[in-house]
Write an enzyme that holds these catalytic residues in place. Structure first.
Site, PDB file in Angstrom:
ATOM      1  N   ARG A  99       2.285  -9.578  -0.609  1.00 34.45           N
ATOM      2  CA  ARG A  99       2.526  -8.484  -1.561  1.00 34.45           C
ATOM      3  C   ARG A  99       3.412  -7.381  -0.982  1.00 34.45           C
ATOM      4  NH1 ARG A  99      -3.560  -5.829  -1.780  1.00 34.45           N
ATOM      5  NH2 ARG A  99      -2.576  -3.881  -2.362  1.00 34.45           N
ATOM      6  N   HIS A 105       0.820  -1.216   0.000  1.00 36.73           N
ATOM      7  CA  HIS A 105       0.000   0.000   0.000  1.00 36.73           C
ATOM      8  C   HIS A 105       0.850   1.260   0.000  1.00 36.73           C
ATOM      9  CE1 HIS A 105      -3.066  -2.981   0.690  1.00 36.73           C
ATOM     10  NE2 HIS A 105      -3.772  -2.148  -0.026  1.00 36.73           N
ATOM     11  N   ARG A 116     -15.395   1.856  -1.840  1.00 37.11           N
ATOM     12  CA  ARG A 116     -15.186   0.536  -1.250  1.00 37.11           C
ATOM     13  C   ARG A 116     -15.241   0.673   0.265  1.00 37.11           C
ATOM     14  NH1 ARG A 116      -9.619  -2.481  -2.093  1.00 37.11           N
ATOM     15  NH2 ARG A 116      -8.913  -0.900  -0.644  1.00 37.11           N
ATOM     16  N   ASN A 140      -4.267  -7.063  -7.170  1.00 36.62           N
ATOM     17  CA  ASN A 140      -3.162  -7.032  -6.203  1.00 36.62           C
ATOM     18  C   ASN A 140      -3.294  -8.183  -5.205  1.00 36.62           C
ATOM     19  OD1 ASN A 140      -2.683  -4.626  -7.467  1.00 36.62           O
ATOM     20  ND2 ASN A 140      -3.615  -3.380  -5.867  1.00 36.62           N
ATOM     21  N   ASP A 141      -4.497  -8.317  -4.665  1.00 38.83           N
ATOM     22  CA  ASP A 141      -4.703  -9.406  -3.704  1.00 38.83           C
ATOM     23  C   ASP A 141      -4.902 -10.738  -4.412  1.00 38.83           C
ATOM     24  OD1 ASP A 141      -4.458  -8.412  -1.052  1.00 38.83           O
ATOM     25  OD2 ASP A 141      -6.222  -7.185  -1.418  1.00 38.83           O
ATOM     26  N   ARG A 174     -10.575   4.060  -1.976  1.00 41.82           N
ATOM     27  CA  ARG A 174     -10.127   3.229  -0.845  1.00 41.82           C
ATOM     28  C   ARG A 174     -10.463   3.970   0.447  1.00 41.82           C
ATOM     29  NH1 ARG A 174      -5.656   1.897  -4.639  1.00 41.82           N
ATOM     30  NH2 ARG A 174      -5.435  -0.359  -4.658  1.00 41.82           N
ATOM     31  N   CYS A 190      -9.454  -3.206 -10.928  1.00 41.26           N
ATOM     32  CA  CYS A 190      -9.039  -2.009 -10.183  1.00 41.26           C
ATOM     33  C   CYS A 190      -7.705  -2.212  -9.476  1.00 41.26           C
ATOM     34  CB  CYS A 190     -10.118  -1.566  -9.205  1.00 41.26           C
ATOM     35  SG  CYS A 190     -10.414  -2.757  -7.906  1.00 41.26           S
ATOM     36  N   GLU A 221     -11.028 -10.825  -5.359  1.00 39.95           N
ATOM     37  CA  GLU A 221      -9.600 -10.723  -5.037  1.00 39.95           C
ATOM     38  C   GLU A 221      -9.098 -11.926  -4.254  1.00 39.95           C
ATOM     39  OE1 GLU A 221      -8.888  -7.021  -2.977  1.00 39.95           O
ATOM     40  OE2 GLU A 221     -10.688  -7.199  -1.787  1.00 39.95           O
TER      41      GLU A 221
HETATM   42  C1  PEP Z   1      -6.527  -5.156  -5.055  1.00 39.53           C
HETATM   43  O1  PEP Z   1      -6.335  -5.995  -4.169  1.00 39.53           O
HETATM   44  O2  PEP Z   1      -6.190  -5.335  -6.254  1.00 39.53           O
HETATM   45  C2  PEP Z   1      -7.139  -3.861  -4.732  1.00 39.53           C
HETATM   46  C3  PEP Z   1      -7.472  -3.013  -5.680  1.00 39.53           C
HETATM   47  O3  PEP Z   1      -7.312  -3.559  -3.425  1.00 39.53           O
HETATM   48  P1  PEP Z   1      -6.111  -3.088  -2.461  1.00 39.53           P
HETATM   49  O4  PEP Z   1      -4.906  -2.861  -3.291  1.00 39.53           O
HETATM   50  O5  PEP Z   1      -6.565  -1.853  -1.764  1.00 39.53           O
HETATM   51  O6  PEP Z   1      -5.989  -4.252  -1.525  1.00 39.53           O
HETATM   52 MG    MG Z   2      -7.321  -5.761  -2.289  1.00 38.57          MG
END
Ligand code: PEP
Ligand code: MG
Length: 603
Positions: free
Chosen positions: A502, A220, A368, A491-492, A327, A539, A468
């Site tokens: 990550r 993040h 979200r 990402n997740d 977010r 996203c 995710e």
């Molecule tokens: C993701 O996991 O791809 C996502 C957009 O959420 P975050 O990066 O905030 O976990």
């Molecule tokens: Mg995520």
């Protein structure tokens, strides 16, 4: 001597500036420039704080002297003597004066900068006893900072972004940042770690780029860096040990390289690259008002990811046609240091969501619900490792919300009320089980009923789920039944499919968006949604990475949500693409043994 440190490239571009070393716990110290006329006042603030702390220590010493040996060990008195000595230390005092007078740093910033300089000297001492005095120095500085609270003449204004080295000089194309007046020199931040809460402070600060020792490509911290559109490198291991306060540093955010103490030739080379980057941005800016339509007439929706309502300004400026991911957890973070209530209440949240809706001027905003937990703790101080054994698999996102229904209902009520002021969509993170889906949706109904009972005005929202977790991607039928739209959080999805944290730089080389398993889940989700006629977007960071734009278009994706700074580059890819020619190629790529290599082959 010039040397390079390698890390992970997370935010594009080149920054050239002097290093400011900051430890994470001190990022909430205000960093701003004072006017030359304020130098004496700032020096005075430090002097007054020092006198007050000396008095405080003196009183403590007196009370210790009155105590018996059982109540106050002998070492305590000796320790207080050491603190008095450190407080008056010439290196501390003259250093602080230097940062204020010559660099125009505010007093707190000057103090923490000099603390870093001295702490480094302590670290290098052979003698263990002396090395341990670093903790005493930190305590003394802590006392000084505490005393200075509330005495700032100016409350950290949002400073103008410092000039990039290339902009700072004339147009002769030979800018030499080292020749600039010291107060015009761009500054880059070097830290061991920055929490997402730190990053919020950082957003208001003066830095032109940053480097951290830890962090992965989609941690993040990296995500917030991208949203700030400044060059950044994370996972640079020991950068904060190797770089010294005030060193000249080049951050190459494209290659993930940090060059310390560059020679004039290297400086000139990177200065050139930096100007090229600025020219490229200028060229892309011309696409801002152009609709994102492919060569074969396919309309593509390019949406923005934001962290704060104020980010809508950048989103609109970049030509986003809505917000695909707000977010909201960033409203919940770092509140302690701002002396706010632990969690934002309904009214505060409602105002924030309403500002976001109004900021987007009638375009849709997807909010979200909170994704707190794992590498996004509520405050910067609790780190990933100090709560649970495996926080990424623990109580985060919707799990956290369902464990505290009162908190979740407060947020949902605020979102429903804001929906009266614009087109708002509600997005739920990290769902995996049908039981969680049902529980979540019944809480949304409950929140609506609460507002009705209160006679409060509220609007309709479309409700979507993030895909995710592989379990969600593999049980799409259930998700399609309950939700109006889906959004793929790559990402997740990558983290959980490949079992790679990550945020952990030590396994970052295995965090692979082009892994066949990841691409298969993404491709199937897009295809199933398209078959069912349900809107679907991506996203995660993959949406803003131009290496994947054509692949995602070929797989049938027509909605991408990313940082505003990435929109124009992705739009350029869209404008050049012919989806009719991409479909077969995209399917061949995801079926390949090595999709990354197949991706690189010309289409
Ligand atoms: C993701 O996991 O791809 C996502 C957009 O959420 P975050 O990066 O905030 O976990
Ligand atoms: Mg995520």
């Amino acid at each position: 001597m010039t040397f390079a440190v390698h890390g992970l490239p997370v935010a594009r571009g080149i920054a050239i500036g002097r290093a400011v070393l900051v430890v994470s716990s001190r990022i909430d110290v205000a960093h701003y420039f004072i006017k030359p006329s304020e130098v004496d006042t700032e020096i005075d603030r430090v002097r007054l704080a020092r006198n007050a702390v000396a008095e405080e220590l003196h009183k403590l010493q007196a009370s210790v002297a009155l105590m018996g040996p059982n109540d106050a060990p002998h070492e305590l008195s000796a320790l207080l003597d050491v603190h008095q000595m450190l407080l008056q230390d010439e290196v501390l005092t003259s250093g602080v004066k230097h940062w204020i007078t010559d660099r125009l740093y505010n007093a707190e910033w000057a103090l923490t900068t000099q603390l870093e300089v001295i702490a480094r000297q302590f670290d290098e001492m052979e003698d263990e006893y002396l090395r341990e005095r670093k903790a005493d120095l930190e305590q003394v500085v802590e006392r000084l900072l505490h005393r200075m609270k509330g005495t700032a003449a100016v409350l950290a204004p949002t400073p103008p972004r410092r000039k990039r080295a290339a902009e700072a000089d004339s147009d002769d194309g030979e800018a030499d940042p080292t020749a600039l007046d010291p107060v015009d020199v761009p500054l880059v931040l070097i830290a061991h770690d920055l929490s997402p809460a730190d990053m919020l402070q950082f957003k208001k600060s003066v830095f032109a780029g940053f480097v951290t020792d830890v962090g992965g490509r989609t941690s993040h911290t990296a995500i917030v860096a991208r949203s700030m559109d400044i060059p950044a490198v994370v996972g640079a291991r020991s950068a904060s040990q190797l770089v010294r306060q005030d060193d000249w540093v080049i951050i190459d955010g494209d290659a993930g390289v940090v060059i310390v103490d560059p020679s004039p030739i290297i400086l000139a080379e990177y200065g050139f690259k930096q100007r090229q980057g600025d020219l490229e941005r200028g060229r892309l800016a011309r696409l801002r008002h152009k609709p994102a339509v492919t060569l074969d007439g396919q309309r593509v929706e390019l949406l923005a990811n934001i962290e704060m309502p104020e980010d809508t300004v950048g989103a609109v400026r970049a030509g986003a046609v809505g917000v695909g991911l707000f977010r909201s957890e960033f409203l919940f973070m770092g509140r302690e240091s701002q002396r706010l209530t632990r969690l934002p209440g309904e009214e505060e949240q409602y105002q924030a969501y309403r500002r976001a809706a109004e900021g987007m001027q009638g375009m849709p905003v997807t909010i979200r619900t909170v994704d707190i937990g794992a590498d996004k703790p509520l405050d910067g101080k609790s780190t990933r490792s100090d709560t649970h054994l495996n926080p990424a698999l623990g109580l985060r996102a919707i799990r956290w919300s369902l464990a505290d229904p009162a908190m979740f209902l407060t947020q949902v009520r605020a979102i429903l009320r804001a929906a009266a002021h614009g087109e708002i969509h509600l997005l739920i993170p990290m769902l995996a089980h049908a039981s969680e889906i049902r529980q979540t949706l019944s809480l949304v109904d409950f929140a609506r009923a609460e507002l009705d009972n209160r006679g409060a005005v509220h609007g309709n929202v479309k409700i979507g789920a993030m895909i995710e977790i592989p379990a969600a991607a593999l049980t799409l039928k259930t998700f399609l039944k309950y939700f109006d739209f889906l959004s793929i959080g790559t990402n997740d999805l990558i983290q959980y499919t490949l079992a790679i944290d990550r945020a952990d730089e030590s396994v970052a080389h295995l965090y692979d968006p082009a892994h066949p398993a990841v691409l298969r889940l993404v491709a199937d989700t897009i295809a199933e949604c398209n078959r069912a006629g349900k809107p679907v977007s991506v996203c995660g960071e993959m949406a803003g990475d131009i290496a994947f734009t054509r692949l995602l278009l070929g797989l049938g994706l027509r909605s991408f949500s990313m940082h505003p700074s990435q929109i124009l580059a992705v739009k350029q890819e869209v404008l050049r693409a012919d989806t009719s020619k991409l479909v077969a190629w995209a399917h061949a790529v995801i079926d390949a043994d090595d999709p990354a290599a197949a991706l690189a082959v010309a289409r």
